[in-house]
Design an enzyme around this catalytic site. Sequence first.
Site, mmCIF file in Angstrom:
data_model
loop_
_atom_site.group_PDB
_atom_site.id
_atom_site.type_symbol
_atom_site.label_atom_id
_atom_site.label_comp_id
_atom_site.label_asym_id
_atom_site.label_seq_id
_atom_site.Cartn_x
_atom_site.Cartn_y
_atom_site.Cartn_z
ATOM 1 N N CYS A 170 0.867 -1.184 0.000
ATOM 2 C CA CYS A 170 0.000 0.000 0.000
ATOM 3 C C CYS A 170 0.902 1.232 0.000
ATOM 4 O O CYS A 170 1.632 1.458 0.963
ATOM 5 C CB CYS A 170 -0.901 -0.018 1.221
ATOM 6 S SG CYS A 170 -1.946 1.446 1.384
ATOM 7 N N CYS A 212 -5.395 5.962 -3.777
ATOM 8 C CA CYS A 212 -4.650 4.706 -3.774
ATOM 9 C C CYS A 212 -3.249 4.995 -4.307
ATOM 10 O O CYS A 212 -3.097 5.411 -5.459
ATOM 11 C CB CYS A 212 -5.354 3.662 -4.633
ATOM 12 S SG CYS A 212 -4.457 2.096 -4.739
#
Length: 260
Positions: A74, A199
């Site tokens: 991530c 994201c």
Amino acid sequence: MNMTFAKYQGTGNDFVMIDNRQNSFPKNNFKLIEKLCDRRFGIGADGLILLENDVETDFKMVYYNSDGNESSMCGNGGRCLVAYAKSVGLIEEVTTFLAVDGLHHATILDNGLVSLQMKNVSNVKIADDYVFLNTGSPHHVLMVDNLENYDVKTSGAAIRYSDLYNKEGSNVNFVQQISENHFALRTYERGVEDETLSCGTGATAAAIAMNVLGKTKEHHIYIDVEGGKLEVSFVKEGNSYTNVFLKGPATFVFEGEIDC
């Protein structure tokens, strides 16, 4: 059991941070992780990140999606974990840490932004209407018109669960070009199973995909996400992308204790 935590967000992508250097967190309790990320019955976050010891680097990053399952890299979470590591006195401005996809180098800049080195990318699949690549997490990237009003959740879920990706699934990124090196992005994230405000690995994938498709010749790309602005830079060497960096804010929200 009372658990101390901190919450951080990077362009609206938010995370529960837990210092697990004493190995006290029950890592196999997926229901607990899901509860902590729940926005009604827990702290509320897109994911949970454990800060752990590592023998060869400053620390290790262990990332869980809000569904309770351990997941792939991530980018926004990595930048937020760097800021958290500094807040607990583990690092100063420059660090190297281990994540599920390997080593990462990062720098906390004077303006509070965090620049995070992402993995190199050499394998890019170019299809008729999309590009697929892995920037630490798998990403399906396609261009659309009228992004502001696009049904990201419905379309993203259809692609994520399609026969293209079987059980593992993919994150899905919808991109609209603003100028030569400026793009808008909205992302459907697997594990969250919804659109998120940002994201990081998706922004990285979108920037590289736009270069692959010839939509930009620039190697420094500006990405507008729903929660703010990110920057992606890279060096193109043949068909490979190296020295890939994701830069953006990593912001402390609040800290506290929760009874688990």
